[in-house]
Design a protein around this motif. Structure first.
Motif, PDB file in Angstrom:
ATOM      1  N   ILE A   1     -44.439  -1.825 -14.934  1.00  0.00           N
ATOM      2  CA  ILE A   1     -44.116  -0.675 -15.791  1.00  0.00           C
ATOM      3  C   ILE A   1     -45.250   0.360 -15.739  1.00  0.00           C
ATOM      4  N   ALA A   2     -46.495  -0.105 -15.884  1.00  0.00           N
ATOM      5  CA  ALA A   2     -47.633   0.816 -15.852  1.00  0.00           C
ATOM      6  C   ALA A   2     -47.743   1.498 -14.485  1.00  0.00           C
ATOM      7  N   GLY A   3     -47.604   0.710 -13.417  1.00  0.00           N
ATOM      8  CA  GLY A   3     -47.684   1.281 -12.072  1.00  0.00           C
ATOM      9  C   GLY A   3     -46.564   2.271 -11.804  1.00  0.00           C
ATOM     10  N   GLY A   4     -45.346   1.938 -12.224  1.00  0.00           N
ATOM     11  CA  GLY A   4     -44.211   2.842 -12.038  1.00  0.00           C
ATOM     12  C   GLY A   4     -44.372   4.130 -12.816  1.00  0.00           C
TER      13      GLY A   4
ATOM     14  N   THR B   1     -40.447   0.143  -6.958  1.00  0.00           N
ATOM     15  CA  THR B   1     -41.465  -0.761  -6.433  1.00  0.00           C
ATOM     16  C   THR B   1     -41.041  -1.233  -5.052  1.00  0.00           C
ATOM     17  N   ALA B   2     -41.896  -1.017  -4.064  1.00  0.00           N
ATOM     18  CA  ALA B   2     -41.628  -1.475  -2.702  1.00  0.00           C
ATOM     19  C   ALA B   2     -42.348  -2.787  -2.418  1.00  0.00           C
ATOM     20  N   SER B   3     -43.545  -2.953  -2.977  1.00  0.00           N
ATOM     21  CA  SER B   3     -44.288  -4.195  -2.768  1.00  0.00           C
ATOM     22  C   SER B   3     -45.385  -4.331  -3.809  1.00  0.00           C
ATOM     23  N   ILE B   4     -45.802  -5.565  -4.002  1.00  0.00           N
ATOM     24  CA  ILE B   4     -46.956  -5.867  -4.833  1.00  0.00           C
ATOM     25  C   ILE B   4     -47.951  -6.583  -3.936  1.00  0.00           C
TER      26      ILE B   4
ATOM     27  N   GLY C   1     -48.790   8.435   0.751  1.00  0.00           N
ATOM     28  CA  GLY C   1     -48.302   8.659   2.101  1.00  0.00           C
ATOM     29  C   GLY C   1     -47.306   9.800   2.045  1.00  0.00           C
ATOM     30  N   ARG C   2     -46.332   9.799   2.943  1.00  0.00           N
ATOM     31  CA  ARG C   2     -45.315  10.849   2.922  1.00  0.00           C
ATOM     32  C   ARG C   2     -44.366  10.659   1.748  1.00  0.00           C
ATOM     33  N   THR C   3     -43.865   9.418   1.582  1.00  0.00           N
ATOM     34  CA  THR C   3     -42.926   9.127   0.483  1.00  0.00           C
ATOM     35  C   THR C   3     -43.396   7.970  -0.393  1.00  0.00           C
ATOM     36  N   SER C   4     -44.524   7.384  -0.044  1.00  0.00           N
ATOM     37  CA  SER C   4     -45.001   6.217  -0.790  1.00  0.00           C
ATOM     38  C   SER C   4     -46.333   6.497  -1.464  1.00  0.00           C
ATOM     39  N   MET C   5     -46.626   5.644  -2.442  1.00  0.00           N
ATOM     40  CA  MET C   5     -47.855   5.769  -3.223  1.00  0.00           C
ATOM     41  C   MET C   5     -48.372   4.370  -3.527  1.00  0.00           C
ATOM     42  N   GLU C   6     -49.695   4.187  -3.459  1.00  0.00           N
ATOM     43  CA  GLU C   6     -50.283   2.936  -3.909  1.00  0.00           C
ATOM     44  C   GLU C   6     -50.942   3.162  -5.262  1.00  0.00           C
ATOM     45  N   VAL C   7     -50.630   2.257  -6.202  1.00  0.00           N
ATOM     46  CA  VAL C   7     -51.183   2.307  -7.550  1.00  0.00           C
ATOM     47  C   VAL C   7     -51.966   1.027  -7.791  1.00  0.00           C
TER      48      VAL C   7
ATOM     49  N   TYR D   1     -52.301  -4.375  -6.771  1.00  0.00           N
ATOM     50  CA  TYR D   1     -52.005  -3.131  -6.076  1.00  0.00           C
ATOM     51  C   TYR D   1     -50.509  -3.126  -5.804  1.00  0.00           C
ATOM     52  N   LEU D   2     -49.857  -2.033  -6.158  1.00  0.00           N
ATOM     53  CA  LEU D   2     -48.418  -1.910  -5.972  1.00  0.00           C
ATOM     54  C   LEU D   2     -48.120  -0.679  -5.128  1.00  0.00           C
ATOM     55  N   THR D   3     -47.096  -0.777  -4.295  1.00  0.00           N
ATOM     56  CA  THR D   3     -46.629   0.364  -3.531  1.00  0.00           C
ATOM     57  C   THR D   3     -45.282   0.788  -4.092  1.00  0.00           C
ATOM     58  N   PHE D   4     -45.163   2.076  -4.373  1.00  0.00           N
ATOM     59  CA  PHE D   4     -43.928   2.660  -4.876  1.00  0.00           C
ATOM     60  C   PHE D   4     -43.423   3.684  -3.871  1.00  0.00           C
TER      61      PHE D   4
END
Length: 177
Positions: A39-42, A55-58, A83-89, A110-113
């Motif tokens: 939730i926080a990462g999103g 969420t794409a990956s943890i 990245g172009r369409t992704s973000m790491e949080v 670390y999460l990728t959205f």
């Protein structure tokens, strides 16, 4: 597209852990912690791109210390990379004993959205403006994690193809008997 700083999306979520959050050992269930991390990462991802993000990956979910029922838990989340369409949080989890005031660093992840447009397709995200030495360090570390994830996905695809080929070869051998 205009870039944004980490400060524009950084989020802090605080949640008191209650008995329904406990596992059979009496500590807060890891899945409950994961839920709030997500939730926080999103929230960070959506604040950065101002569109839906999934969420794409943890990556690197590390549970360092238990969280107890009654603890006040803070989930500190900030953007490391775009990245172009992704973000790491990155999300840091700290628990506070409400009676003693003691604070403990309990977990991190670390999460990728991936940002999505209104039709559910990947959507371009604003670049991350790096302001501090720490921002640059976190970006470099995120790039390294991204490269490792890509290598792992490639190895998995190659392994799956090899298994499929072996399975087809075995089926072909059975038919010739």
């Amino acid at each position: 597209m205009k870039g944004k700083t980490k400060r524009e999306s950084t989020t802090m979520l605080t949640q008191r852990m209650l008995p329904q959050d406990a596992n059979p050992a009496g500590n807060v269930h890891g899945g409950v912690t994961l839920k709030y991390i997500d939730i926080a990462g999103g929230t960070v991802a959506m604040r950065h791109c101002r569109t839906n993000a999934v969420t794409a990956s943890i990556d690197r979910m590390d549970f360092l210390q238990p969280v107890y029922v009654g603890d006040l838990v803070t989930f500190k989340a900030s953007l490391n990379y775009t990245g172009r369409t992704s973000m790491e949080v990155g999300v840091r989890v700290e628990a506070e004993n409400m009676f003693t005031g003691e604070k403990r660093y309990c977990a991190s992840a670390y999460l990728t959205f991936v940002a999505l447009d209104k039709d559910g397709r990947p959507h371009e995200v604003p670049p991350l403006i790096l302001e501090t030495d720490e921002d640059h360090r976190r970006w470099r570390e995120a790039e390294a994690r991204r490269a490792i994830r890509k290598q792992e996905r490639q190895r998995e695809r190659e392994s799956q193809r090899a298994a499929q080929t072996a399975s087809l070869n075995e089926q072909g051998d059975d038919e010739s008997c």
